[in-house]
Design a protein around this motif. Structure first.
Motif, PDB file in Angstrom:
ATOM      1  N   PHE A  36     -23.922  -7.447 -25.852  1.00 49.96           N
ATOM      2  CA  PHE A  36     -22.640  -7.161 -26.492  1.00 49.96           C
ATOM      3  C   PHE A  36     -21.478  -7.918 -25.862  1.00 49.96           C
ATOM      4  N   GLY A  37     -21.793  -8.909 -25.027  1.00 48.66           N
ATOM      5  CA  GLY A  37     -20.755  -9.838 -24.607  1.00 48.66           C
ATOM      6  C   GLY A  37     -20.180  -9.667 -23.221  1.00 48.66           C
ATOM      7  N   THR A  38     -20.656  -8.703 -22.442  1.00 56.53           N
ATOM      8  CA  THR A  38     -20.156  -8.596 -21.073  1.00 56.53           C
ATOM      9  C   THR A  38     -20.581  -9.821 -20.270  1.00 56.53           C
ATOM     10  N   GLU A  39     -19.634 -10.409 -19.586  1.00 55.26           N
ATOM     11  CA  GLU A  39     -19.903 -11.604 -18.778  1.00 55.26           C
ATOM     12  C   GLU A  39     -20.543 -11.190 -17.458  1.00 55.26           C
ATOM     13  N   VAL A  40     -21.443 -11.996 -16.933  1.00 58.72           N
ATOM     14  CA  VAL A  40     -22.125 -11.689 -15.673  1.00 58.72           C
ATOM     15  C   VAL A  40     -22.006 -12.876 -14.723  1.00 58.72           C
TER      16      VAL A  40
END
Length: 302
Positions: free
Chosen positions: A70-74
């Protein structure tokens, strides 16, 4: 500028990353090593609802895929400093500096170990640090618990319902645990070995026996066991936030039931915070609660 930075990628951090992404927050999760935290050291997981049986690494992989879906950056970097400047929080790594409106601390806790030579190699192969997690694998077998506090006695009583034989090994001649637990242990089938410590783990591919040394008489004995549960405490990974948020005497972050710390806009989730039960599912629940509370904070401060 991020809406949220999640520091740590264990089950609480991964759940927070998932919820933050689904909430369409601009979120970043920073993990210093590998996603999953302590979960990846567990060979078998049977008590996570909805999944009959899996391994720690497999569950960590599924959680990670969900988190980034869902687009969370890591980012895989080590955080070396966190600064609270009111409405702006700064997270500093060895190579970058990130800014956010909220921070979720999820660095976890690590079990205190005995420090024996092959202890780490036998983790999940007869050596465990969580009776509730792994006790089911030792039904009708012989096990030992090491420790003398509440957790050790609770573990011994729990295992006594499953195992054929339970030894409880303690370095002193009296327990530190509360009196009620001591009474229950005295009335149970648990065999207590006083004034003794585990000095050797004997194994082939898995644990076969333990060597116990009497610390007063300086004598040793070997006890055949299928598993040993080490319950000599945990070490919260809170060095990074000493002086930033309130900690209890054991070093865990103090929060309310909604994972709020004493600092506005900073939340603590998972094993790093003061709580009674530290499991994958309770860490995941904290991740969801922490994101919800952070969302409320963001709405109130727009």
């Amino acid at each position: 500028m991020y809406d949220m930075i999640i520091v740590g990628g264990g089950p609480s951090g991964l759940t927070a990353a998932l919820y933050a992404g689904r909430a369409e927050l601009k979120a970043l999760m920073i993990e210093k090593a590998f996603h999953g935290g302590q979960m990846v050291t567990t060979n078998e997981v049977e008590n996570y609802p909805g999944i009959i049986e899996t391994t720690g690494p497999e569950l960590a992989g599924i959680m990670y895929e969900q988190a980034i879906r869902f687009g969370t950056e890591v980012k895989f970097e080590e955080v070396i400093k966190i600064e609270d400047e009111g409405d702006i929080k700064k997270v500093v790594t060895a190579s970058n500096m990130y800014e956010a409106k909220t921070i979720l601390l999820s660095m976890g806790a690590k079990p205190r170990k005995l420090g024996l030579p092959n202890e780490e190699a036998l983790a999940g192969k007869g050596v465990s640090y969580c009776a509730i997690c792994d006790g089911g694998f030792y039904k009708d077998k012989t096990v030992a618990v090491v420790g003398g506090g509440d957790t050790a006695l609770e573990d011994a009583l729990y295992l006594a319902r499953l195992a054929k034989k339970v030894y409880l090994i303690h370095r002193r001649d009296s327990f530190r645990a509360n009196k009620h637990l001591q009474t229950r242990v005295a009335q149970s089938s648990v065999e207590v070995i006083w004034n003794s410590g585990v000095t050797k783990l004997n194994a082939e591919e898995t644990l076969k026996s333990i060597e116990i040394t009497n610390l007063i008489e300086n004598t040793t004995q070997e006890i055949p066991v299928d598993g040993v549960f080490i319950a000599v405490g945990n070490i919260p990974v809170t060095e990074l936030v000493k002086g930033l948020v309130d900690l209890n005497e054991q070093g865990y972050i103090m929060t309310d039931e909604n994972c709020k710390t004493n600092k506005s806009g900073i939340f603590a989730i998972g094993d790093i915070r003061q709580k009674k039960l530290r499991q994958i599912i309770t860490a995941a629940a904290d991740g969801a609660i922490g994101v919800y509370e952070a969302e409320q904070y963001l709405v109130e401060h727009e």
